[in-house]
Design a protein around this motif. Sequence first.
Motif, PDB file in Angstrom:
ATOM      1  N   MET A  79      31.884  50.947  33.407  1.00  0.00           N
ATOM      2  CA  MET A  79      32.084  52.403  33.463  1.00  0.00           C
ATOM      3  C   MET A  79      30.949  52.706  32.556  1.00  0.00           C
ATOM      4  SD  MET A  79      36.075  52.803  31.901  1.00  0.00           S
ATOM      5  CE  MET A  79      35.948  54.495  31.449  1.00  0.00           C
ATOM      6  N   VAL A  80      30.387  52.121  31.774  1.00  0.00           N
ATOM      7  CA  VAL A  80      28.907  52.914  31.343  1.00  0.00           C
ATOM      8  C   VAL A  80      27.714  52.845  32.269  1.00  0.00           C
ATOM      9  CG1 VAL A  80      27.280  52.785  29.388  1.00  0.00           C
ATOM     10  CG2 VAL A  80      29.499  52.604  29.008  1.00  0.00           C
ATOM     11  N   SER A  81      28.019  51.760  33.029  1.00  0.00           N
ATOM     12  CA  SER A  81      26.639  51.616  34.025  1.00  0.00           C
ATOM     13  C   SER A  81      26.824  52.604  35.104  1.00  0.00           C
ATOM     14  CB  SER A  81      26.492  50.339  34.504  1.00  0.00           C
ATOM     15  OG  SER A  81      27.685  49.894  35.379  1.00  0.00           O
ATOM     16  N   PHE A  82      27.971  53.038  35.673  1.00  0.00           N
ATOM     17  CA  PHE A  82      28.463  53.990  36.341  1.00  0.00           C
ATOM     18  C   PHE A  82      28.020  55.362  36.016  1.00  0.00           C
ATOM     19  CE2 PHE A  82      30.161  55.744  40.132  1.00  0.00           C
ATOM     20  CZ  PHE A  82      31.312  56.708  39.854  1.00  0.00           C
ATOM     21  N   HIS A  83      28.460  55.641  34.715  1.00  0.00           N
ATOM     22  CA  HIS A  83      27.896  56.947  34.008  1.00  0.00           C
ATOM     23  C   HIS A  83      26.393  57.183  34.254  1.00  0.00           C
ATOM     24  CE1 HIS A  83      27.418  60.015  30.852  1.00  0.00           C
ATOM     25  NE2 HIS A  83      26.419  59.145  30.356  1.00  0.00           N
ATOM     26  N   ASN A  84      25.658  55.978  33.759  1.00  0.00           N
ATOM     27  CA  ASN A  84      24.279  56.254  33.767  1.00  0.00           C
ATOM     28  C   ASN A  84      23.737  56.183  35.472  1.00  0.00           C
ATOM     29  OD1 ASN A  84      23.313  55.727  31.162  1.00  0.00           O
ATOM     30  ND2 ASN A  84      23.584  53.650  30.984  1.00  0.00           N
TER      31      ASN A  84
END
Lengths: 197, 164
Positions: A79-84
């Motif tokens: 999820m965090v890599s998708f946000h970035n």
Amino acid sequence: MAVSKLASAATSDKSCKILLGMRLLAFSATLSAAIVMGLNKQTKTFVVGKVGNTPINATFTAKFDHTPAFVFFVVANAMVSFHNLLMIALQIFGGKMEFTGSRLLSVAILDMLNVTLISAAANAAAFMAEVGKNGNKHARWEKICDRFATYCDHGAGALMAAFAGVILMLIISATSICRLVQSNKYCSTTASPSVVP
Amino acid sequence: MVKLTQRLGGLVLRFAAFCAALGAVIAMVTSRERSSFFVLSLVAKYSDLAAFKYFVIANAIVSVYSFLVLFLPKESLLWKFVVVLDLMVTMLLTSSLSAAVAVAQVGKRGNANAGWLPICGQVPRFCDQITGALIAGLVALVLYVFLLIFSIHHVVDPFLLRKS
């Protein structure tokens, strides 16, 4: 005075490039942590007994989804890599968008939420890995790292990448909050410079 | 008048977060149970598990920090610094809660694949008190998330509502 100097430094062009670089690094760190932990699996055969002279073998598998903390780790890092990735795309391709107050605020709030998410995931996985590595003699939980060394090594690598992602996300989030002090300034590589009347 | 209610709201939230964090620390530190298992006697205390020690230390830091910020005067310029510190404290709270819940879940259900047996059957009162401490930690975390949004809204003024 120092705060306004810091805020103006946060919105200049050079710091925009640095922010983009940091977001790329954070994206790659969290994505690699998710992938390495997601593919973490080791199968090993042990001798569990003897019948007469022939040994009995049993096959044991160590997978990441045996432990709920590691499942949370994989999902949160994804999820965090998708946000970035979204933020990088916004910075590169979002030239014509006007960043009014609530859009800038939502970027800062999303950054804060993702900082807390990834710090929670990295910490939970770190403490579960510590129990797996050292065992716990009070609760009579045996350590598993002496038998599944490759599984533990891959998990350690994923954890290191996730903690690097935590530090990077913290710096990115602090920069986004600083940007709120000077509103309506956002980094876009295709934005036209403001015209002074 | 509006400023007074804002300041009062911030104070009430922070005091509630201080109470919740302090309650979590006290509940976890006083959880200690002895149970006898045939000839062996097992003493379960919070310091057996590293995640619970981290939870106690993190919540103690948070409660001391909230207590100190309760006395910060309104006109001080440190309020912008308090926003950054609030973010760091929220990160600390969420990481300690997440680690403690992950380990407590193994203690309650065990891990069949690793051959780890659950310990809650032998020390039920210890498990209940740990659960209570974790719930207090969750309440402190939720209050701090509200405080973070509150301080950003009133200190940093992102919607430019104040004409200055």
